[in-house]
Design an enzyme around this catalytic site. Structure first.
Site, PDB file in Angstrom:
ATOM      1  CE1 TYR A  18      -3.755  -2.894   5.968  1.00 27.15           C
ATOM      2  CE2 TYR A  18      -3.347  -0.572   4.825  1.00 27.15           C
ATOM      3  CZ  TYR A  18      -3.987  -1.923   4.993  1.00 27.15           C
ATOM      4  OH  TYR A  18      -4.143  -2.118   3.521  1.00 27.15           O
TER       5      TYR A  18
ATOM      6  CB  SER B 244      -0.878   0.005   1.146  1.00 28.58           C
ATOM      7  OG  SER B 244      -1.681   1.407   1.850  1.00 28.58           O
TER       8      SER B 244
ATOM      9  CE  LYS C 117      -1.605  -4.847   3.388  1.00 28.29           C
ATOM     10  NZ  LYS C 117      -1.394  -6.008   2.959  1.00 28.29           N
TER      11      LYS C 117
HETATM   12  P1  NAD Z   1     -10.851  -7.548   1.149  1.00 27.26           P
HETATM   13  O1  NAD Z   1     -10.859  -7.357   2.937  1.00 27.26           O
HETATM   14  O2  NAD Z   1     -11.958  -7.001   0.364  1.00 27.26           O
HETATM   15  O3  NAD Z   1     -10.439  -9.047   0.669  1.00 27.26           O
HETATM   16  C1  NAD Z   1      -8.911  -9.222   1.751  1.00 27.26           C
HETATM   17  C2  NAD Z   1      -9.604 -10.820   1.894  1.00 27.26           C
HETATM   18  O4  NAD Z   1      -9.176 -12.452   2.726  1.00 27.26           O
HETATM   19  C3  NAD Z   1     -10.946 -11.058   2.572  1.00 27.26           C
HETATM   20  O5  NAD Z   1     -11.912 -11.670   1.766  1.00 27.26           O
HETATM   21  C4  NAD Z   1     -10.882 -11.369   3.739  1.00 27.26           C
HETATM   22  O6  NAD Z   1     -11.421 -12.941   4.078  1.00 27.26           O
HETATM   23  C5  NAD Z   1      -9.394 -13.175   3.855  1.00 27.26           C
HETATM   24  N1  NAD Z   1      -9.044 -13.216   4.677  1.00 27.26           N
HETATM   25  C6  NAD Z   1      -8.381 -12.126   5.367  1.00 27.26           C
HETATM   26  N2  NAD Z   1      -7.469 -12.921   6.187  1.00 27.26           N
HETATM   27  C7  NAD Z   1      -7.494 -13.803   5.874  1.00 27.26           C
HETATM   28  C8  NAD Z   1      -6.723 -15.181   6.210  1.00 27.26           C
HETATM   29  N3  NAD Z   1      -6.340 -14.904   7.374  1.00 27.26           N
HETATM   30  N4  NAD Z   1      -7.053 -16.365   6.145  1.00 27.26           N
HETATM   31  C9  NAD Z   1      -7.276 -16.445   4.710  1.00 27.26           C
HETATM   32  N5  NAD Z   1      -8.613 -15.298   4.047  1.00 27.26           N
HETATM   33  C10 NAD Z   1      -8.006 -14.443   4.568  1.00 27.26           C
HETATM   34  O7  NAD Z   1      -9.638  -6.697   0.954  1.00 27.26           O
HETATM   35  P2  NAD Z   1      -9.403  -5.490   0.002  1.00 27.26           P
HETATM   36  O8  NAD Z   1      -9.530  -4.251  -0.366  1.00 27.26           O
HETATM   37  O9  NAD Z   1      -9.479  -6.605  -1.677  1.00 27.26           O
HETATM   38  O10 NAD Z   1      -7.501  -5.534   0.074  1.00 27.26           O
HETATM   39  C11 NAD Z   1      -6.661  -7.120  -0.553  1.00 27.26           C
HETATM   40  C12 NAD Z   1      -5.275  -6.268  -0.303  1.00 27.26           C
HETATM   41  O11 NAD Z   1      -4.962  -5.512  -0.561  1.00 27.26           O
HETATM   42  C13 NAD Z   1      -5.153  -6.759   1.197  1.00 27.26           C
HETATM   43  O12 NAD Z   1      -3.969  -6.843   1.492  1.00 27.26           O
HETATM   44  C14 NAD Z   1      -5.111  -5.001   1.623  1.00 27.26           C
HETATM   45  O13 NAD Z   1      -4.817  -4.839   2.906  1.00 27.26           O
HETATM   46  C15 NAD Z   1      -4.753  -4.720   0.079  1.00 27.26           C
HETATM   47  N6  NAD Z   1      -4.693  -3.137   0.124  1.00 27.26           N
HETATM   48  C16 NAD Z   1      -6.259  -2.619   0.012  1.00 27.26           C
HETATM   49  C17 NAD Z   1      -6.685  -1.139  -0.145  1.00 27.26           C
HETATM   50  C18 NAD Z   1      -7.547  -0.328  -0.631  1.00 27.26           C
HETATM   51  O14 NAD Z   1      -7.873   0.749  -0.530  1.00 27.26           O
HETATM   52  N7  NAD Z   1      -8.812  -1.627  -0.278  1.00 27.26           N
HETATM   53  C19 NAD Z   1      -5.042  -0.704  -0.230  1.00 27.26           C
HETATM   54  C20 NAD Z   1      -4.095  -1.219  -0.068  1.00 27.26           C
HETATM   55  C21 NAD Z   1      -3.304  -2.556  -0.071  1.00 27.26           C
HETATM   56  C1  UD1 Z   2      -6.538   4.974   2.810  1.00 28.36           C
HETATM   57  C2  UD1 Z   2      -6.232   3.795   4.727  1.00 28.36           C
HETATM   58  C3  UD1 Z   2      -4.554   4.032   4.232  1.00 28.36           C
HETATM   59  C4  UD1 Z   2      -5.102   3.099   2.345  1.00 28.36           C
HETATM   60  C5  UD1 Z   2      -5.545   4.039   1.615  1.00 28.36           C
HETATM   61  C6  UD1 Z   2      -5.843   3.470   0.534  1.00 28.36           C
HETATM   62  C7  UD1 Z   2      -7.451   5.070   6.361  1.00 28.36           C
HETATM   63  C8  UD1 Z   2      -6.852   6.355   8.016  1.00 28.36           C
HETATM   64  N1  UD1 Z   2      -5.972   4.535   5.402  1.00 28.36           N
HETATM   65  O1  UD1 Z   2      -6.040   5.600   2.653  1.00 28.36           O
HETATM   66  O2  UD1 Z   2      -4.293   3.385   5.002  1.00 28.36           O
HETATM   67  O3  UD1 Z   2      -3.816   2.634   2.036  1.00 28.36           O
HETATM   68  O4  UD1 Z   2      -6.912   3.829   2.283  1.00 28.36           O
HETATM   69  O5  UD1 Z   2      -6.704   2.617   0.178  1.00 28.36           O
HETATM   70  O6  UD1 Z   2      -8.308   4.626   6.358  1.00 28.36           O
HETATM   71  N2  UD1 Z   2     -12.872  10.901   3.204  1.00 28.36           N
HETATM   72  C9  UD1 Z   2     -13.636  12.271   3.946  1.00 28.36           C
HETATM   73  N3  UD1 Z   2     -14.423  11.611   4.191  1.00 28.36           N
HETATM   74  C10 UD1 Z   2     -14.901  10.217   4.826  1.00 28.36           C
HETATM   75  C11 UD1 Z   2     -14.254   9.384   4.100  1.00 28.36           C
HETATM   76  C12 UD1 Z   2     -12.616   9.627   3.592  1.00 28.36           C
HETATM   77  O7  UD1 Z   2     -13.551  12.881   3.885  1.00 28.36           O
HETATM   78  O8  UD1 Z   2     -16.011   9.788   4.932  1.00 28.36           O
HETATM   79  C13 UD1 Z   2     -11.399  11.645   3.151  1.00 28.36           C
HETATM   80  C14 UD1 Z   2     -10.783  11.324   3.660  1.00 28.36           C
HETATM   81  O9  UD1 Z   2     -10.053  12.448   4.766  1.00 28.36           O
HETATM   82  C15 UD1 Z   2      -8.703  11.934   2.407  1.00 28.36           C
HETATM   83  C16 UD1 Z   2      -9.992  10.848   1.619  1.00 28.36           C
HETATM   84  O10 UD1 Z   2     -11.234  11.511   2.115  1.00 28.36           O
HETATM   85  O11 UD1 Z   2      -8.667  13.095   2.258  1.00 28.36           O
HETATM   86  C17 UD1 Z   2     -10.063   8.986   0.881  1.00 28.36           C
HETATM   87  O12 UD1 Z   2      -9.596   8.745   2.566  1.00 28.36           O
HETATM   88  P1  UD1 Z   2      -9.638   7.243   1.814  1.00 28.36           P
HETATM   89  O13 UD1 Z   2     -11.018   6.895   1.106  1.00 28.36           O
HETATM   90  O14 UD1 Z   2     -10.068   6.903   3.365  1.00 28.36           O
HETATM   91  O15 UD1 Z   2      -8.574   7.145   1.529  1.00 28.36           O
HETATM   92  P2  UD1 Z   2      -6.771   7.827   2.846  1.00 28.36           P
HETATM   93  O16 UD1 Z   2      -7.218   8.774   3.340  1.00 28.36           O
HETATM   94  O17 UD1 Z   2      -6.003   7.147   0.945  1.00 28.36           O
END
Ligand code: NAD
Ligand code: UD1
Length: 338
Positions: free
Chosen positions: A149, A124, A153
């Site tokens: 969290y 991330s 990472k």
């Molecule tokens: P998500 O929660 O939708 O998907 C993660 C999946 O992993 C879920 O389906 C959950 O059931 C499964 N899981 C969790 N722990 C497990 C375990 N111990 N064994 C087996 N399965 C398990 O999340 P996502 O948004 O799809 O994110 C996927 C990955 O990308 C995560 O590692 C997350 O940290 C990373 N990531 C997400 C974002 C974002 O904004 N969504 C941003 C940066 C990184």
């Molecule tokens: C989030 C995660 C970060 C992750 C990133 C990418 C948090 C604190 N951080 O950050 O770990 O790597 O997503 O997926 O959750 N906002 C509002 N109102 C809301 C929600 C968000 O104003 O209800 C604003 C926030 O202040 C920010 C922007 O929208 O400026 C995006 O927020 P968000 O979607 O939570 O993402 P990140 O803050 O980038």
């Protein structure tokens, strides 16, 4: 080539399964369904017309995972499985370290014992902390995270890099995602947060569908063009395609590779509200609240390295991201409804 997708029933994992199958890869999915619906697998099969072998296994379950590896014999793993709620991680740090780090240690141990040393890891932009410069390139130093969290990472990147240093047979790709939003064009798979969403786009779509009253904008006194926080939003299908392109960095001898997956464009909170209203015709009422603790003013990527080395570039703009997020939410007001 067969790819084992951990967390493949989740938001990003499910979209990646579609792109992998469409690109001709065989897949198998492992997910404990902690944060995913069992309905996802059927919906994936309906999109691609292909079977998706699914194992409801926790990656911390060494025996269960070993059986999956013996059965499927994957060539590579794309590792999404993990817990991802920032606020929850502050309240439950042990659970986050145990699941994310403990789980990855079991996974990589089973992998090496089964002779599979190719892994793509979901990292991330959070590892950059308050970034030293913008746009953020991969050379930007890792920073200080503000929550457990983020530290999982940060540490898992280090652990996977150390594995490669000690045993060069490991090929490791660390993908640093910026802000994934949107959904598959079919509107049948998408983001399904538990409870009140923490992230901006799912909050907006739940306001739009009438589940939440209004958006709370966290701060309008940042040093940005309109005072609200700026982020690099990326369509989840583009992000998924980035994983398919990253597979080429798992060839023997590739070693350790790190890529940002973003668009390189920053949008403010109010830009997103306006784009959503324009794309969907739905009005989003909002109020300005104080800043959210731990937030930074601006975060957007330089995606040049991924374009140059992987031949990957995000194709969808903000309009498609809003349209597709809205299609998913309006077709599935209760998410997967379990
Ligand atoms: P998500 O929660 O939708 O998907 C993660 C999946 O992993 C879920 O389906 C959950 O059931 C499964 N899981 C969790 N722990 C497990 C375990 N111990 N064994 C087996 N399965 C398990 O999340 P996502 O948004 O799809 O994110 C996927 C990955 O990308 C995560 O590692 C997350 O940290 C990373 N990531 C997400 C974002 C974002 O904004 N969504 C941003 C940066 C990184
Ligand atoms: C989030 C995660 C970060 C992750 C990133 C990418 C948090 C604190 N951080 O950050 O770990 O790597 O997503 O997926 O959750 N906002 C509002 N109102 C809301 C929600 C968000 O104003 O209800 C604003 C926030 O202040 C920010 C922007 O929208 O400026 C995006 O927020 P968000 O979607 O939570 O993402 P990140 O803050 O980038």
């Amino acid at each position: 080539m067969k790819i084992l997708v951990t967390g493949g029933a989740g938001f990003i994992g499910s979209h990646t399964v579609v792109e992998l199958q469409s690109a001709g890869y065989e897949v198998a999915v492992v997910d404990n369904l902690y944060n995913a619906s069992p309905k996802v697998i059927g919906r994936l099969e309906a999109i691609t017309g292909k079977k998706v072998p699914f194992y409801k296994v926790d990656i911390r379950d060494r025996e269960g995972l070993t059986e999956v590896f013996e059965q499927e014999k994957p060539d590579a793993v794309i590792h999404f499985a993990g817990l991802k709620a920032v606020g929850e991680s502050v309240r439950k740090p042990w659970e986050y370290y145990e699941n994310n780090i403990g789980g990855t240690l079991v996974l990589t141990d089973v992998m090496r014992k089964c002779g599979c040393k190719n892994i793509i890891f979901s990292s991330s932009a959070t590892v950059y902390g308050d970034p030293a410069f913008i746009p953020i390139t991969e050379e930007c130093p890792k920073g200080t995270c503000t929550n457990p969290y983020g530290w999982t990472k940060w540490m898992l990147e280090q652990i996977l890099s150390d594995l490669h240093t000690a045993d060069p047979e490991w090929n490791v790709v660390l993908l640093r995602y910026f802000n994934p939003i949107g959904a598959h064009k079919s509107g049948t798979i998408g983001e399904n947060p538990n409870g009140i969403p923490n992230n901006l786009m799912p909050y907006i779509t739940q306001v739009a569908v009438g589940k939440l009253e209004k958006l709370h904008v966290f701060g309008n006194d940042y040093d940005t063009h309109d005072g609200t926080g700026v982020r690099d939003y990326i369509h989840v299908v583009d992000l998924a395609k980035g994983h398919v392109c990253a597979l080429k960095k798992l060839e023997p001898g590739s070693g350790l590779s790190i890529y940002n997956l973003g668009t390189g464009v920053g949008y403010s909170v109010l830009d997103i509200v306006n784009s959503f209203e324009e794309a969907t015709g739905v009005k989003i009422p909002y109020v300005i609240d104080p800043r959210r603790a731990g937030d930074i003013a601006e975060c957007y990527s330089s995606p040049e390295k991924a374009e140059k080395e992987l031949g990957w570039k995000a194709e969808n703009g903000i309009r498609e991201m809003c349209e597709d997020a809205w299609r998913w939410q309006s077709m599935n007001p209760q998410g997967y409804g379990d």
